[in-house]
Scaffold this motif. Sequence first.
Motif, PDB file in Angstrom:
ATOM      1  N   GLY A 276       3.566  75.701  60.939  1.00 38.23           N
ATOM      2  CA  GLY A 276       2.122  75.815  61.064  1.00 38.23           C
ATOM      3  C   GLY A 276       1.552  74.602  61.770  1.00 38.23           C
ATOM      4  O   GLY A 276       2.274  73.645  62.090  1.00 38.23           O
ATOM      5  N   PRO A 277       0.242  74.603  62.032  1.00 39.36           N
ATOM      6  CA  PRO A 277      -0.384  73.497  62.771  1.00 39.36           C
ATOM      7  C   PRO A 277      -0.336  72.180  62.004  1.00 39.36           C
ATOM      8  O   PRO A 277      -0.481  72.153  60.782  1.00 39.36           O
ATOM      9  CB  PRO A 277      -1.833  73.973  62.948  1.00 39.36           C
ATOM     10  CG  PRO A 277      -1.794  75.448  62.735  1.00 39.36           C
ATOM     11  CD  PRO A 277      -0.701  75.686  61.739  1.00 39.36           C
TER      12      PRO A 277
ATOM     13  N   GLY B 139      -1.489  69.078  60.237  1.00 40.83           N
ATOM     14  CA  GLY B 139      -2.729  68.835  59.511  1.00 40.83           C
ATOM     15  C   GLY B 139      -3.204  70.014  58.692  1.00 40.83           C
ATOM     16  O   GLY B 139      -4.081  69.860  57.835  1.00 40.83           O
ATOM     17  N   LEU B 140      -2.618  71.199  58.942  1.00 42.47           N
ATOM     18  CA  LEU B 140      -3.002  72.385  58.180  1.00 42.47           C
ATOM     19  C   LEU B 140      -1.862  72.910  57.317  1.00 42.47           C
ATOM     20  O   LEU B 140      -2.100  73.670  56.382  1.00 42.47           O
ATOM     21  CB  LEU B 140      -3.489  73.492  59.120  1.00 42.47           C
ATOM     22  CG  LEU B 140      -4.744  73.154  59.946  1.00 42.47           C
ATOM     23  CD1 LEU B 140      -5.148  74.338  60.812  1.00 42.47           C
ATOM     24  CD2 LEU B 140      -5.902  72.741  59.031  1.00 42.47           C
ATOM     25  N   VAL B 141      -0.622  72.517  57.634  1.00 42.88           N
ATOM     26  CA  VAL B 141       0.490  72.889  56.754  1.00 42.88           C
ATOM     27  C   VAL B 141       0.427  72.030  55.493  1.00 42.88           C
ATOM     28  O   VAL B 141      -0.209  70.974  55.470  1.00 42.88           O
ATOM     29  CB  VAL B 141       1.857  72.703  57.447  1.00 42.88           C
ATOM     30  CG1 VAL B 141       1.998  73.643  58.623  1.00 42.88           C
ATOM     31  CG2 VAL B 141       2.060  71.257  57.884  1.00 42.88           C
ATOM     32  N   ASP B 142       1.107  72.475  54.475  1.00 44.46           N
ATOM     33  CA  ASP B 142       1.162  71.732  53.222  1.00 44.46           C
ATOM     34  C   ASP B 142       1.794  70.358  53.461  1.00 44.46           C
ATOM     35  O   ASP B 142       2.930  70.258  53.915  1.00 44.46           O
ATOM     36  CB  ASP B 142       1.977  72.513  52.194  1.00 44.46           C
ATOM     37  CG  ASP B 142       2.031  71.812  50.846  1.00 44.46           C
ATOM     38  OD1 ASP B 142       2.950  70.990  50.644  1.00 44.46           O
ATOM     39  OD2 ASP B 142       1.159  72.089  50.007  1.00 44.46           O
ATOM     40  N   THR B 143       1.050  69.316  53.164  1.00 51.39           N
ATOM     41  CA  THR B 143       1.527  67.963  53.495  1.00 51.39           C
ATOM     42  C   THR B 143       2.736  67.551  52.663  1.00 51.39           C
ATOM     43  O   THR B 143       3.618  66.845  53.160  1.00 51.39           O
ATOM     44  CB  THR B 143       0.400  66.933  53.313  1.00 51.39           C
ATOM     45  OG1 THR B 143      -0.145  67.035  51.986  1.00 51.39           O
ATOM     46  CG2 THR B 143      -0.710  67.163  54.338  1.00 51.39           C
TER      47      THR B 143
ATOM     48  N   TRP C 297       5.723  69.203  54.134  1.00 53.81           N
ATOM     49  CA  TRP C 297       6.039  68.503  55.390  1.00 53.81           C
ATOM     50  C   TRP C 297       6.826  67.230  55.083  1.00 53.81           C
ATOM     51  O   TRP C 297       7.856  66.952  55.695  1.00 53.81           O
ATOM     52  CB  TRP C 297       4.740  68.181  56.119  1.00 53.81           C
ATOM     53  CG  TRP C 297       4.882  67.771  57.549  1.00 53.81           C
ATOM     54  CD1 TRP C 297       4.716  68.565  58.647  1.00 53.81           C
ATOM     55  CD2 TRP C 297       5.188  66.459  58.051  1.00 53.81           C
ATOM     56  NE1 TRP C 297       4.911  67.833  59.801  1.00 53.81           N
ATOM     57  CE2 TRP C 297       5.208  66.533  59.461  1.00 53.81           C
ATOM     58  CE3 TRP C 297       5.466  65.234  57.456  1.00 53.81           C
ATOM     59  CZ2 TRP C 297       5.473  65.453  60.277  1.00 53.81           C
ATOM     60  CZ3 TRP C 297       5.746  64.137  58.258  1.00 53.81           C
ATOM     61  CH2 TRP C 297       5.749  64.257  59.654  1.00 53.81           C
TER      62      TRP C 297
ATOM     63  N   GLU D  78       5.856  83.203  58.400  1.00 56.38           N
ATOM     64  CA  GLU D  78       5.357  82.034  59.140  1.00 56.38           C
ATOM     65  C   GLU D  78       6.102  81.849  60.453  1.00 56.38           C
ATOM     66  O   GLU D  78       5.508  81.471  61.461  1.00 56.38           O
ATOM     67  CB  GLU D  78       5.479  80.773  58.271  1.00 56.38           C
ATOM     68  CG  GLU D  78       4.548  80.720  57.080  1.00 56.38           C
ATOM     69  CD  GLU D  78       5.026  81.574  55.914  1.00 56.38           C
ATOM     70  OE1 GLU D  78       4.215  81.809  55.003  1.00 56.38           O
ATOM     71  OE2 GLU D  78       6.203  82.009  55.910  1.00 56.38           O
TER      72      GLU D  78
END
Length: 270
Positions: free
Chosen positions: A103-104, A106-110, A113, A207
């Motif tokens: 995903g992008p 800053g928008l995926v689950d940090t 990540w 995804e």
Amino acid sequence: MGSPVSARLIETVAFVTGGGRGLGAGIATALAEAGASVVVAARTLPQVEETVQAITRAGGRAIGVRCDVTVRDSVAAAYAEAKAAFGMPDLLVNNAGVQGPLGPVGLVDTQAWWDTQAVHVLGALHCISTALPDMIERGHGRILNIASQAGTFVAPFASAYAVAKASLIRLTEHLDFEQKAAGVRAFAIQPGTIMTAMAQETLKSPEAHAFAKPLVALLESTTAEESAQGMARLCRFVVALAAGEHDAMAGRYLDIEKDIPDAATGSQPS
């Protein structure tokens, strides 16, 4: 295991992370076929035991250990088991990995990540830090980090995986530069497109279909024959590395489809 065990790596002790399935299981099996004593390490013990049983049934030497590479104490305990069984490992294969969130930025689950970095980078560092003192004391060791082409370019919507692999490639370069005088060599290998369990899971991921269409297309177009050929070539090269045949290539990112001499034919990259 389809071929008899040889004596090519009879004095080699290998520690393979993520060895319960996929690339790790294939690499562990190939090393055992070549005569190495293999420690198969992964978080999922039933998968580890399946790999070990296949190796031992074919006459190879292997033990399985549960190991969460993100936890330093878990790595230390697994390494202690390895040393007790076979002696000091002189080949470390850092293969444990996860796809990570898609995903992008800053928008995926940090946290997901960051957990991806923990498996690929911190996990490799834990294993390196555990194995390195013994390798330095002995004056010999090889460390193979399974990298990815994704770590060499912008991979939109797959930043967790791509950044992790880019970091692993750079870590390999630093490690080899700093320790080659001590007799320890490091390699970062891009294994090519192989239909592992993780690849199959990616194909089933909504995804992936939403954010990684080129990757999905690549995986869907890879035939079973191409995948098997890729695995065989990767395993040949890992065995050749373990035997010290390509130390001149240490410290580099090596794309198995472009940069690596074929261990079976002896042909050289163009």
